[in-house]
Design a protein around this motif. Structure first.
Motif, PDB file in Angstrom:
ATOM      1  N   UNK A 159       0.833  -1.201   0.000  1.00  0.00           N
ATOM      2  CA  UNK A 159       0.000   0.000   0.000  1.00  0.00           C
ATOM      3  C   UNK A 159       0.873   1.259   0.000  1.00  0.00           C
ATOM      4  N   UNK A 160       1.895   1.289   0.869  1.00  0.00           N
ATOM      5  CA  UNK A 160       2.767   2.465   0.937  1.00  0.00           C
ATOM      6  C   UNK A 160       3.680   2.560  -0.272  1.00  0.00           C
ATOM      7  N   UNK A 161       4.083   1.429  -0.794  1.00  0.00           N
ATOM      8  CA  UNK A 161       4.966   1.399  -1.954  1.00  0.00           C
ATOM      9  C   UNK A 161       4.259   1.962  -3.183  1.00  0.00           C
ATOM     10  N   UNK A 162       3.021   1.576  -3.354  1.00  0.00           N
ATOM     11  CA  UNK A 162       2.284   2.046  -4.526  1.00  0.00           C
ATOM     12  C   UNK A 162       1.953   3.524  -4.414  1.00  0.00           C
ATOM     13  N   UNK A 163       1.797   4.016  -3.214  1.00  0.00           N
ATOM     14  CA  UNK A 163       1.557   5.436  -3.025  1.00  0.00           C
ATOM     15  C   UNK A 163       0.111   5.824  -3.261  1.00  0.00           C
ATOM     16  N   UNK A 164      -0.099   7.121  -3.459  1.00  0.00           N
ATOM     17  CA  UNK A 164      -1.441   7.668  -3.602  1.00  0.00           C
ATOM     18  C   UNK A 164      -1.641   8.800  -2.616  1.00  0.00           C
ATOM     19  N   UNK A 165      -2.855   9.289  -2.479  1.00  0.00           N
ATOM     20  CA  UNK A 165      -3.128  10.338  -1.486  1.00  0.00           C
ATOM     21  C   UNK A 165      -2.703   9.883  -0.098  1.00  0.00           C
ATOM     22  N   UNK A 222      -2.293 -10.187  -2.131  1.00  0.00           N
ATOM     23  CA  UNK A 222      -0.957  -9.799  -2.582  1.00  0.00           C
ATOM     24  C   UNK A 222      -0.724 -10.190  -4.030  1.00  0.00           C
ATOM     25  N   UNK A 223      -1.105 -11.405  -4.401  1.00  0.00           N
ATOM     26  CA  UNK A 223      -0.912 -11.841  -5.793  1.00  0.00           C
ATOM     27  C   UNK A 223      -1.708 -10.949  -6.735  1.00  0.00           C
ATOM     28  N   UNK A 224      -2.966 -10.666  -6.379  1.00  0.00           N
ATOM     29  CA  UNK A 224      -3.811  -9.836  -7.242  1.00  0.00           C
ATOM     30  C   UNK A 224      -3.256  -8.419  -7.368  1.00  0.00           C
ATOM     31  N   UNK A 225      -2.901  -7.807  -6.243  1.00  0.00           N
ATOM     32  CA  UNK A 225      -2.403  -6.435  -6.267  1.00  0.00           C
ATOM     33  C   UNK A 225      -1.087  -6.328  -7.022  1.00  0.00           C
ATOM     34  N   UNK A 226      -0.146  -7.213  -6.709  1.00  0.00           N
ATOM     35  CA  UNK A 226       1.186  -7.119  -7.321  1.00  0.00           C
ATOM     36  C   UNK A 226       1.136  -7.427  -8.811  1.00  0.00           C
ATOM     37  N   UNK A 227       0.349  -8.423  -9.194  1.00  0.00           N
ATOM     38  CA  UNK A 227       0.272  -8.755 -10.615  1.00  0.00           C
ATOM     39  C   UNK A 227      -0.386  -7.621 -11.400  1.00  0.00           C
ATOM     40  N   UNK A 228      -1.458  -7.053 -10.867  1.00  0.00           N
ATOM     41  CA  UNK A 228      -2.126  -5.947 -11.548  1.00  0.00           C
ATOM     42  C   UNK A 228      -1.202  -4.730 -11.653  1.00  0.00           C
ATOM     43  N   UNK A 229      -0.478  -4.476 -10.594  1.00  0.00           N
ATOM     44  CA  UNK A 229       0.453  -3.329 -10.600  1.00  0.00           C
ATOM     45  C   UNK A 229       1.616  -3.586 -11.553  1.00  0.00           C
ATOM     46  N   UNK A 230       2.101  -4.825 -11.626  1.00  0.00           N
ATOM     47  CA  UNK A 230       3.259  -5.126 -12.489  1.00  0.00           C
ATOM     48  C   UNK A 230       2.951  -4.880 -13.960  1.00  0.00           C
ATOM     49  N   UNK A 231       1.668  -4.949 -14.337  1.00  0.00           N
ATOM     50  CA  UNK A 231       1.287  -4.694 -15.724  1.00  0.00           C
ATOM     51  C   UNK A 231       1.308  -3.209 -16.071  1.00  0.00           C
ATOM     52  N   UNK A 232       1.441  -2.355 -15.050  1.00  0.00           N
ATOM     53  CA  UNK A 232       1.381  -0.910 -15.265  1.00  0.00           C
ATOM     54  C   UNK A 232       2.745  -0.234 -15.161  1.00  0.00           C
TER      55      UNK A 232
END
Length: 393
Positions: free
Chosen positions: A88-94, A161-171
């Motif tokens: 969550x902190x790594x991906x950032x955001x508001x 974790x698998x869902x978040x990381x895989x979705x983020x890795x595509x971006x």
């Protein structure tokens, strides 16, 4: 698996944590850095306290049979929360949204850890089991709920974790994508750990015996998964840091020709700062840029725009693009100013310039391109040593 199989990964994680502690001390308020350190601490703790020798020692020290079981389950639960918070902190955001989501994961998994301890207190597990606690007590009241709760919490974290990381890795691209893919691979092992554990426990509930899955197959899967995941978290941060340092050293080195060129004109009253060998690349680069700017201020009265304009025209005529021509022109003006200052040891030009009205400030110069022109431009090399291009002197 014996104790060594657990303690070696724990030692490796401790070394990684040791490298992170200085940065944490200097940037305690950085949530990403805190999350990384928390993950390393919890991952190392899981390996340490899950080792059979440690399990036996903790049970002996506390005087409570199987006390290590809820302890390890709580550490695994908190490690799962640390992984989620780090992502969550790594991906950032508001910032407020990031803090809110992090608090939810922390509170939720701390509540799970608390319930695990309560269920252990309510249940009875008098016979010490160092390797097969899950299946041995799979049918014991309260203990079976405790086992099911920690496995469910771990499974939920692994799926998320698998869902978040895989979705983020595509971006994303680069080291960040590599790290995310490694994390996904690590959590595939964690999912396999959950599958084997749950299969063995459910088999016990149904009257079958698949204890070998829990006792001999699941622990190696968990160890490999945790280690791979930790590498995935740390690798992008370390490689990005190395990349930043390399870029800084590259900039420092590329400024070298310009720095050497203006060194003879450094103000005599300015103390020469010798950087300690342990100084950071950023500090060295800042110092080099500061030296160049100080020299430019001292050379200001000797800068002749006619030299620059004439060199600019010659560079364009030789086929250079506009940006390169401007850098070559600035380099020629610097070179001729250095020669003019060297030829004026008494600083007569400086004295006369102090009496004249101040010139209009010029836009910032591209130091890297000027330095590159000093090193590579045939025009600068041909004109170096010529006092002026405009007939002055």
């Amino acid at each position: 698996m014996n104790g060594q199989d657990y303690y070696i990964p724990a030692a490796a994680l401790a070394v990684a944590l040791a490298f992170k502690l200085p940065a944490l001390r200097n940037n305690w308020r950085d949530p990403l850095l805190r999350s990384v350190c928390a993950l390393l601490i919890l991952a190392g703790s899981v390996f340490t306290f899950a080792a059979p020798p440690t399990i036996a020692a903790v049970n002996h020290w506390t005087g409570i049979s199987n006390f290590s079981a809820p302890l390890v389950y709580c550490l695994i639960t908190l490690f799962s929360a640390a992984c989620l918070v780090l992502i969550v902190n790594w991906r950032g955001g508001p910032p407020e949204q990031t803090r809110r989501i992090s608090r939810r994961w922390i509170v939720g998994y701390c509540a799970v850890a608390t319930v695990v301890l309560v269920l252990f207190v309510l249940g009875e597990a008098p016979t010490e089991r160092l390797r097969d606690f899950d299946t041995y007590y799979a049918g014991t009241p309260y203990i079976q709920e405790m086992i099911g709760l920690y496995l469910t919490a771990h499974l939920v974290a692994a799926v998320v974790m698998v869902a978040m990381c895989w979705r983020w890795s595509l971006q994303v691209r680069g080291w960040l994508r590599t790290g995310l893919v490694i994390i996904v691979v690590g959590y595939v092992f964690n999912l396999s750990y959950d599958a084997t554990k749950i299969s063995a426990v459910v088999a016990r509930w149904l009257g079958h015996d698949l204890d070998g899955l829990s006792t001999y197959v699941a622990p190696p899967l968990a160890s490999v998964g945790a280690l791979i995941s930790a590498i995935g978290f740390v690798l992008p941060l370390v490689c990005q840091r190395l990349s930043d340092n390399w870029q800084t050293w590259s900039t420092y080195r590329r400024l070298g020709p310009l720095w050497v060129e203006v060194q003879p004109c450094t103000p005599s009253g300015t103390p020469c700062l010798r950087m300690p060998w342990w100084s950071s690349p950023e500090l060295r680069m800042i110092q080099r840029e500061s030296d160049i700017h100080d020299a430019f201020l001292h050379l200001g009265p000797y800068f002749d725009e006619r030299d620059r304009d004439r060199a600019y025209e010659l560079a364009l005529a030789s086929g250079s693009d506009e940006g390169t021509a401007r850098a070559v022109a600035e380099a020629v003006m610097v070179t001729t100013a250095v020669r003019a200052r060297t030829a004026d040891p008494d600083g007569a030009v400086i004295v006369s310039s102090e009496e004249a009205p101040a010139d209009t400030p010029e836009p910032p110069r591209d130091l890297l391109r000027i330095s590159h022109a000093l090193r590579t431009s045939p025009l600068v090399a041909a004109l170096r040593g010529t006092a002026t291009l405009s007939g002055r002197g």
